[in-house]
Design a protein around this motif. Structure first.
Motif, PDB file in Angstrom:
ATOM      1  N   SER A  31     -67.211  -0.290  15.483  1.00 19.36           N
ATOM      2  CA  SER A  31     -66.485   0.305  14.120  1.00 19.36           C
ATOM      3  C   SER A  31     -65.316   0.941  14.712  1.00 19.36           C
ATOM      4  O   SER A  31     -65.420   1.611  15.760  1.00 19.36           O
ATOM      5  CB  SER A  31     -67.590   0.831  13.512  1.00 19.36           C
ATOM      6  OG  SER A  31     -67.891   2.186  14.187  1.00 19.36           O
ATOM      7  N   PHE A  32     -64.293   1.200  13.885  1.00 17.43           N
ATOM      8  CA  PHE A  32     -63.070   1.786  14.073  1.00 17.43           C
ATOM      9  C   PHE A  32     -62.776   3.015  13.229  1.00 17.43           C
ATOM     10  O   PHE A  32     -63.301   2.965  12.168  1.00 17.43           O
ATOM     11  CB  PHE A  32     -61.810   0.561  14.148  1.00 17.43           C
ATOM     12  CG  PHE A  32     -61.697  -0.223  15.068  1.00 17.43           C
ATOM     13  CD1 PHE A  32     -60.642  -0.107  16.010  1.00 17.43           C
ATOM     14  CD2 PHE A  32     -62.458  -1.322  14.999  1.00 17.43           C
ATOM     15  CE1 PHE A  32     -60.671  -0.915  16.776  1.00 17.43           C
ATOM     16  CE2 PHE A  32     -62.381  -2.282  16.220  1.00 17.43           C
ATOM     17  CZ  PHE A  32     -61.335  -2.038  16.991  1.00 17.43           C
ATOM     18  N   ALA A  33     -62.347   4.040  13.940  1.00 19.69           N
ATOM     19  CA  ALA A  33     -62.055   5.184  13.272  1.00 19.69           C
ATOM     20  C   ALA A  33     -60.535   5.644  13.182  1.00 19.69           C
ATOM     21  O   ALA A  33     -60.086   5.692  14.493  1.00 19.69           O
ATOM     22  CB  ALA A  33     -62.957   6.265  13.604  1.00 19.69           C
ATOM     23  N   LEU A  72     -57.366  -4.691  22.516  1.00 21.09           N
ATOM     24  CA  LEU A  72     -56.462  -3.680  21.792  1.00 21.09           C
ATOM     25  C   LEU A  72     -55.103  -3.371  22.631  1.00 21.09           C
ATOM     26  O   LEU A  72     -54.443  -2.963  21.804  1.00 21.09           O
ATOM     27  CB  LEU A  72     -57.402  -2.303  21.939  1.00 21.09           C
ATOM     28  CG  LEU A  72     -58.708  -2.429  21.101  1.00 21.09           C
ATOM     29  CD1 LEU A  72     -59.740  -1.365  21.056  1.00 21.09           C
ATOM     30  CD2 LEU A  72     -58.344  -2.907  19.539  1.00 21.09           C
ATOM     31  N   THR A  73     -55.314  -3.456  23.902  1.00 22.25           N
ATOM     32  CA  THR A  73     -54.209  -3.294  24.683  1.00 22.25           C
ATOM     33  C   THR A  73     -53.025  -4.256  24.145  1.00 22.25           C
ATOM     34  O   THR A  73     -51.757  -3.851  23.883  1.00 22.25           O
ATOM     35  CB  THR A  73     -54.212  -3.445  26.181  1.00 22.25           C
ATOM     36  OG1 THR A  73     -55.331  -2.583  26.546  1.00 22.25           O
ATOM     37  CG2 THR A  73     -53.121  -3.232  26.796  1.00 22.25           C
ATOM     38  N   ALA A  74     -53.258  -5.404  23.983  1.00 18.46           N
ATOM     39  CA  ALA A  74     -52.133  -6.590  23.406  1.00 18.46           C
ATOM     40  C   ALA A  74     -51.698  -5.931  22.063  1.00 18.46           C
ATOM     41  O   ALA A  74     -50.649  -6.344  21.641  1.00 18.46           O
ATOM     42  CB  ALA A  74     -52.726  -7.988  23.296  1.00 18.46           C
ATOM     43  N   LEU A  75     -52.883  -5.770  21.069  1.00 22.77           N
ATOM     44  CA  LEU A  75     -52.557  -5.416  19.655  1.00 22.77           C
ATOM     45  C   LEU A  75     -51.486  -4.077  19.464  1.00 22.77           C
ATOM     46  O   LEU A  75     -50.746  -4.204  18.693  1.00 22.77           O
ATOM     47  CB  LEU A  75     -53.923  -5.102  19.029  1.00 22.77           C
ATOM     48  CG  LEU A  75     -53.759  -4.936  17.417  1.00 22.77           C
ATOM     49  CD1 LEU A  75     -53.139  -6.134  16.862  1.00 22.77           C
ATOM     50  CD2 LEU A  75     -55.118  -4.660  16.897  1.00 22.77           C
ATOM     51  N   PHE A  76     -51.749  -3.263  20.544  1.00 23.12           N
ATOM     52  CA  PHE A  76     -50.889  -1.994  20.272  1.00 23.12           C
ATOM     53  C   PHE A  76     -49.957  -1.684  21.423  1.00 23.12           C
ATOM     54  O   PHE A  76     -49.377  -0.690  21.606  1.00 23.12           O
ATOM     55  CB  PHE A  76     -51.751  -0.719  20.262  1.00 23.12           C
ATOM     56  CG  PHE A  76     -52.809  -0.689  19.078  1.00 23.12           C
ATOM     57  CD1 PHE A  76     -52.447  -0.550  18.002  1.00 23.12           C
ATOM     58  CD2 PHE A  76     -54.217  -0.962  19.435  1.00 23.12           C
ATOM     59  CE1 PHE A  76     -53.161  -0.648  16.800  1.00 23.12           C
ATOM     60  CE2 PHE A  76     -55.205  -0.941  18.239  1.00 23.12           C
ATOM     61  CZ  PHE A  76     -54.504  -0.838  17.036  1.00 23.12           C
ATOM     62  N   GLN A  77     -49.411  -3.040  22.151  1.00 23.60           N
ATOM     63  CA  GLN A  77     -48.320  -2.850  23.362  1.00 23.60           C
ATOM     64  C   GLN A  77     -47.123  -2.331  22.716  1.00 23.60           C
ATOM     65  O   GLN A  77     -46.578  -1.786  23.569  1.00 23.60           O
ATOM     66  CB  GLN A  77     -48.431  -4.239  23.739  1.00 23.60           C
ATOM     67  CG  GLN A  77     -47.814  -5.324  22.845  1.00 23.60           C
ATOM     68  CD  GLN A  77     -47.705  -6.665  23.564  1.00 23.60           C
ATOM     69  OE1 GLN A  77     -47.360  -6.870  24.610  1.00 23.60           O
ATOM     70  NE2 GLN A  77     -47.847  -7.623  22.506  1.00 23.60           N
ATOM     71  N   PHE A  94     -56.054   4.100  22.158  1.00 26.47           N
ATOM     72  CA  PHE A  94     -57.496   4.029  21.810  1.00 26.47           C
ATOM     73  C   PHE A  94     -58.659   4.444  22.731  1.00 26.47           C
ATOM     74  O   PHE A  94     -58.205   4.658  23.807  1.00 26.47           O
ATOM     75  CB  PHE A  94     -57.913   2.466  21.376  1.00 26.47           C
ATOM     76  CG  PHE A  94     -57.731   1.628  22.610  1.00 26.47           C
ATOM     77  CD1 PHE A  94     -58.818   1.373  23.500  1.00 26.47           C
ATOM     78  CD2 PHE A  94     -56.542   1.032  22.879  1.00 26.47           C
ATOM     79  CE1 PHE A  94     -58.579   0.506  24.374  1.00 26.47           C
ATOM     80  CE2 PHE A  94     -56.360   0.243  23.950  1.00 26.47           C
ATOM     81  CZ  PHE A  94     -57.575  -0.279  24.927  1.00 26.47           C
ATOM     82  N   GLU A  95     -59.880   4.805  22.240  1.00 28.41           N
ATOM     83  CA  GLU A  95     -60.827   5.353  23.125  1.00 28.41           C
ATOM     84  C   GLU A  95     -61.970   4.959  22.318  1.00 28.41           C
ATOM     85  O   GLU A  95     -62.347   5.079  21.173  1.00 28.41           O
ATOM     86  CB  GLU A  95     -60.619   7.051  23.138  1.00 28.41           C
ATOM     87  CG  GLU A  95     -61.865   7.579  23.930  1.00 28.41           C
ATOM     88  CD  GLU A  95     -61.647   8.900  23.990  1.00 28.41           C
ATOM     89  OE1 GLU A  95     -62.006   9.681  23.008  1.00 28.41           O
ATOM     90  OE2 GLU A  95     -61.377   9.720  25.180  1.00 28.41           O
ATOM     91  N   THR A 148     -61.962   4.887  18.584  1.00 30.77           N
ATOM     92  CA  THR A 148     -61.052   5.638  17.897  1.00 30.77           C
ATOM     93  C   THR A 148     -59.513   5.568  18.027  1.00 30.77           C
ATOM     94  O   THR A 148     -59.135   5.359  19.415  1.00 30.77           O
ATOM     95  CB  THR A 148     -61.535   7.325  18.213  1.00 30.77           C
ATOM     96  OG1 THR A 148     -62.421   7.399  17.635  1.00 30.77           O
ATOM     97  CG2 THR A 148     -60.503   8.400  17.342  1.00 30.77           C
ATOM     98  N   LEU A 149     -58.683   5.334  17.091  1.00 36.96           N
ATOM     99  CA  LEU A 149     -57.283   5.228  17.505  1.00 36.96           C
ATOM    100  C   LEU A 149     -56.543   6.642  16.954  1.00 36.96           C
ATOM    101  O   LEU A 149     -56.917   7.388  16.160  1.00 36.96           O
ATOM    102  CB  LEU A 149     -56.504   4.007  16.548  1.00 36.96           C
ATOM    103  CG  LEU A 149     -57.304   2.757  16.292  1.00 36.96           C
ATOM    104  CD1 LEU A 149     -56.666   1.723  15.309  1.00 36.96           C
ATOM    105  CD2 LEU A 149     -57.345   2.174  17.655  1.00 36.96           C
TER     106      LEU A 149
END
Length: 904
Positions: free
Chosen positions: A49-51, A77-82, A88-89, A96-97
């Protein structure tokens, strides 16, 4: 030991629990999906789940162009927010973003061309802006733009006066080249145009620049209805004129040789026709013209006072178009269109005058004479002829999206000829009657021929390069010839005499330039060039022969006087960086380095350039500039008005290059979206200016020109104001200049400082254009300027020797000691246009000097009886007694005009 083992087991268990989901095979296709939708897909494929905050996503997320197949959660996630500053953590089953300002975000370059969608013509100075952050740029002199962004999804807007606004959403995942085509429009969306105009002047760093499009130039009334670029620039603050009607330009106290005229990067040395009353720039061939009076960017060099940069049209790539223009003194024709397909286009413009037959018809005189007492009879015929012509041609070929080549050509010439022929039978002396045939002819010819071959290239990284091979030739020729044939019953001889004078300069050169937006706040230019000059500084050919037909004897003299040609090599390199420190402060830093090699002497120069802008709010900005300039070429002028027989000469071992240092401060305020006010103050110091020494005989070619000249200093300063109305039916401007310009030569005026001949203390221009409707427009301009300076003897006396008068002496206290009266003039024109089935028809009616003001060009001394008056002469100074009066002589009265233009 047991405790340590327990801690290790707990750490391993925590690690396995926290990253257990990384073994999940996740697949995503981000194209056309929001980030929230992608997060939902990840949650559906895993137990995570994402926060996060929606503000975080809306503010800092940038879409990626990435496909994810069978990847772990870390790689996904690395690719999505590159491309975003989002980190993210993962803690257990929760991700958590959060915002990470230290995370590097890649930047990409967006570049391409902006053109007219109907003709394919590249648009110079069009605006391109990223609407999300208001960062942007303008297209350069070839319609090319480029800027760097760290936002990968952006909406760009492009605008240009006279065209519909353009918007498009761009996804930047790498450096990208696009083509923007703007559609012409009669009515613009006023909000978009207003926003563009309101930001333009105070947001740019450049100052002391004026850019005019042909629609603006065409709206200005002109001499004989001839549209003229240089005359339009004369209406701007800081630009003084030579004499009434002349297109000579004196910018911020500089001389006529200190203006660099460029036509497609090729220098022009005498860009006028009709003895300076008309420029060689044909309106039908011009795309845009720019005048730079100070704050010179590093890419320009070689002159002290101004740069007039004229760019020609590329040609229509869609269909064949053309126009025909008929005027009182000249006619023009132009054609442009595709040449064997849409990748190649041409533009051809030609102009010629029919003044020659008209002048000859008015001037030509043939008079018979018959002296009854002497029994002499014969006839005398006088003739006068003049014509000019010019041809502009350009071929453009698009090799591919990244490579384009251009070939430009201009040739133009002026020809003046006057003649006198006398045929007579003389019988006054009854002892020796004779027949005489006497023919005299004087000729003047001058002109320019220039050509350029240019290659423009766009590299994948966004770099723009230009390689230009140039050729230019200016020449001037004058000559007088006489032929006398004398015949009696005893002798028969023919006497032929002629002399011809010529001067000129030939240039061959290569220029290379590069340009790119390195980062979002850095626009970099650099380049180099070299020009080989060949100077002809004055050559006189004398040819005389006497042939006696009765004896068969023939005597001849054939002699050359003057200097041989001087060859020189001028080279330069430059670097220029436009830096935006923040939203308010921007700088243009540059360095121009040049060298000149002539007769074994090497001159060099380092010329720093600095332009700065600080913006206060959205409507106001302060600007400043400092420039050092060095000019290697000198113009030896005898009259100061830049006539074609003036000599272009290089520096030598004895003659140094000209130098200048100029400071300028400016203020720009957009009073409203329609009105703009700008003010500039400048101070310019000039060294090593060249002038003929006092009392020299410049016609004596036995002496070297170097022995006839002296070098000195110049100083000028002033304030310029410009109030401009830019939009709506009524447009125009008010320009005012308060200035002073002086000169100082050790060997002139006894070493004392004196006012420059073309120092004009006050200069005011009012320019207005009103579009009544789509068919009718009215244009007017009114000018007022302080008079130029002249050197005049304030007293005369006779020198007596042994009781006889041997000389008339004049007493001159100071150089340029008298100021001519102020000049003022009103010009009017009205245009009637009508759309036709396949084009437009335009009738233009105008009047130059509409209220017939007699503006002085020079002074005469009239001597008459006490109390007498001379019709048409006006006295403004009385000298000694009422019998001696200084009278002003005007040149151009009211001159009506009518022009017909038909486009197709």
């Amino acid at each position: 030991m047991k405790t340590n083992f327990s801690l290790l087991a707990l750490l391993c268990l925590h690690f396995a629990y926290g990253f257990g989901q990384t073994t999940e095979a996740i697949s995503l296709s981000p194209a056309n999906k929001s980030v929230t939708k992608l997060i939902q897909e990840i949650e559906a494929q895993t137990n995570l789940s994402f926060a996060y905050s929606l503000d975080l996503i809306n503010t800092h997320y940038t879409a990626c162009n990435c496909e994810v197949k069978n990847a772990s959660i870390e790689k996904t996630l690395t690719a999505l927010f590159q491309n975003s500053q989002i980190a993210f953590e993962q803690t257990g089953q929760q991700v958590t973003l959060f915002y990470d300002p230290k995370k590097a975000v890649p930047t990409f370059n967006l570049h391409g061309y902006i053109s007219d969608s109907k003709t394919g013509e590249k648009l110079i100075g069009a605006n391109v802006v990223n609407l999300s952050n208001q960062q942007g740029t303008t297209s350069n002199e070839y319609g090319y733009f480029n800027f760097t962004q760290n936002v990968q999804s952006l909406e760009i807007a492009a605008s240009y006066i006279g065209y519909k606004p353009f918007r498009k959403t761009i996804h930047l995942f790498k450096d990208q080249q696009i083509s923007i085509e703007l559609e012409p429009a009669l009515e613009l969306e006023e909000i978009v145009v207003t926003a563009r105009e309101a930001q333009a002047s105070q947001r740019v760093t450049e100052m002391s620049q004026v850019t005019l499009e042909m629609r603006e130039i065409k709206s200005i009334p002109n001499l004989a209805g001839e549209v003229d670029v240089l005359r339009a620039f004369q209406l701007m603050p800081g630009v003084a004129t030579a004499t009434e009607g002349n297109t000579g330009m004196y910018v911020r106290g500089g001389g006529p040789d200190q203006n660099l005229f460029l036509l497609d990067d090729v220098p022009l040395y005498h860009p006028t026709h009709l003895l300076g009353f008309l420029s060689v720039f044909n309106e039908d061939a011009i795309n845009k013209a720019t005048l730079i009076k100070g704050g010179f960017p590093a890419r320009y060099g070689g002159r002290l006072s101004s740069v007039i940069d004229v760019r020609t049209k590329d040609g229509n790539t869609e269909r064949l178009k053309g126009s025909i223009n008929l005027g009182l003194i000249s006619s023009k024709v132009s054609l442009d269109g595709p040449l064997g397909g849409q990748k190649t286009s041409f533009n051809l413009s030609a102009r010629t005058t029919y003044l020659g037959p008209l002048i000859n018809a008015l001037y030509k005189q043939s008079e018979d004479y018959d002296i009854e007492q002497g029994n002499d009879k014969g006839s005398v015929t006088n003739s006068l002829n003049y014509n000019f012509r010019d041809i502009n041609a350009k071929i453009t070929h698009q090799i591919n999206d990244r490579n384009k080549v251009f070939a430009s050509f201009l040739t133009g010439s002026d020809n003046f000829k006057s003649g006198r022929e006398e045929i007579g039978e003389y019988n006054t002396n009854q002892n020796l009657p004779y027949q005489l045939e006497d023919k005299e002819e004087a000729k003047l010819k001058w002109g320019n021929t220039i050509a350029s071959l240019r290659w423009n290239r766009i590299y994948e990284s966004g770099w723009f390069s230009k390689v230009n091979l140039i050729y230019g030739r200016y020449h001037y020729e004058s000559g007088i010839s006489q032929k006398q044939q004398y015949e009696t019953d005893i002798i028969d001889w023919t006497d032929t005499r002629s002399n011809a004078f010529e001067t000129g300069i030939v240039d061959i050169g290569l220029k290379v330039d590069f340009q790119k937006s390195i980062q979002a706040n850095h626009d970099l230019r650099f380049g180099a060039g070299s020009i080989h000059h060949s100077f002809n500084v004055g050559l006189l050919k004398v040819d005389e022969s006497l042939t006696d037909a009765s004896t068969g004897e023939d005597a001849r003299i054939d002699t050359l006087y003057g200097a041989s040609k001087i060859k020189a090599l001028e080279s330069y390199v430059y670097i220029e960086d436009h830096i935006s420190i923040n939203e308010a402060l921007s700088l243009n830093l540059g360095l121009h380095a040049s060298a000149f090699n002539v007769q074994g002497e090497m001159y060099s120069s380092l010329q720093p350039r600095l332009l700065a802008r600080y913006q206060f709010g959205p409507r106001m900005a302060f600007k400043g500039s400092f420039t050092l300039m060095q000019q290697y070429l000198h113009l030896l002028t005898r009259t100061g008005v830049g006539l074609p027989n003036d000599l272009w000469v290089p520096p030598t071992k004895n003659i140094k290059p000209q130098k200048s240092r100029q400071f300028a401060l400016g203020y720009v305020f957009n009073i409203s979206p329609t009105y703009e006010l700008s003010m500039e103050a400048y101070h310019k110091k000039m060294n090593n200016l060249l002038s003929y020494a006092e009392g020299v005989d410049y016609l004596n070619l036995d002496d070297s020109w170097e022995e006839k000249v002296v070098q000195g200093k110049g100083n000028s300063y002033g304030v310029e104001l410009l109030l401009k109305k830019k939009l709506d039916r009524f447009t125009g401007w008010i320009g005012y200049t308060l200035s002073k310009s002086t000169r100082n030569f050790d060997d002139i005026n006894e070493g004392r400082q004196f006012l420059y001949k073309y120092d004009r203390r006050h200069d005011l221009s009012l320019v207005a254009s009103y579009q009544i409707n789509d068919k009718i427009s009215i244009n007017a301009n009114w000018i007022y300027a302080s008079g130029t300076k002249v050197t005049f003897a304030l007293a005369k006396y006779n020198f007596h020797l042994y009781g006889e008068t041997v000389a008339n002496m004049q007493h001159v206290e100071e150089r340029n000691n008298l100021t001519l009266p102020a000049t003022h003039r009103l010009d009017l024109s009205v245009n009637f246009s009508k759309e036709k089935k396949n084009g437009k028809r335009v009738w233009t009616f105008g009047a130059y000097n509409a209220y017939n003001q007699s503006n002085p060009v020079y002074l005469d001394v009239f001597t008459g009886f006490s109390g007498s008056t001379v019709q048409g002469m006006q006295s403004f100074v009385e000298q000694g007694t009422r019998e001696n009066q200084l009278v002003k002589q005007g040149l151009l009265p009211i001159i009506p005009s009518i022009n017909y233009t038909r486009t197709f």
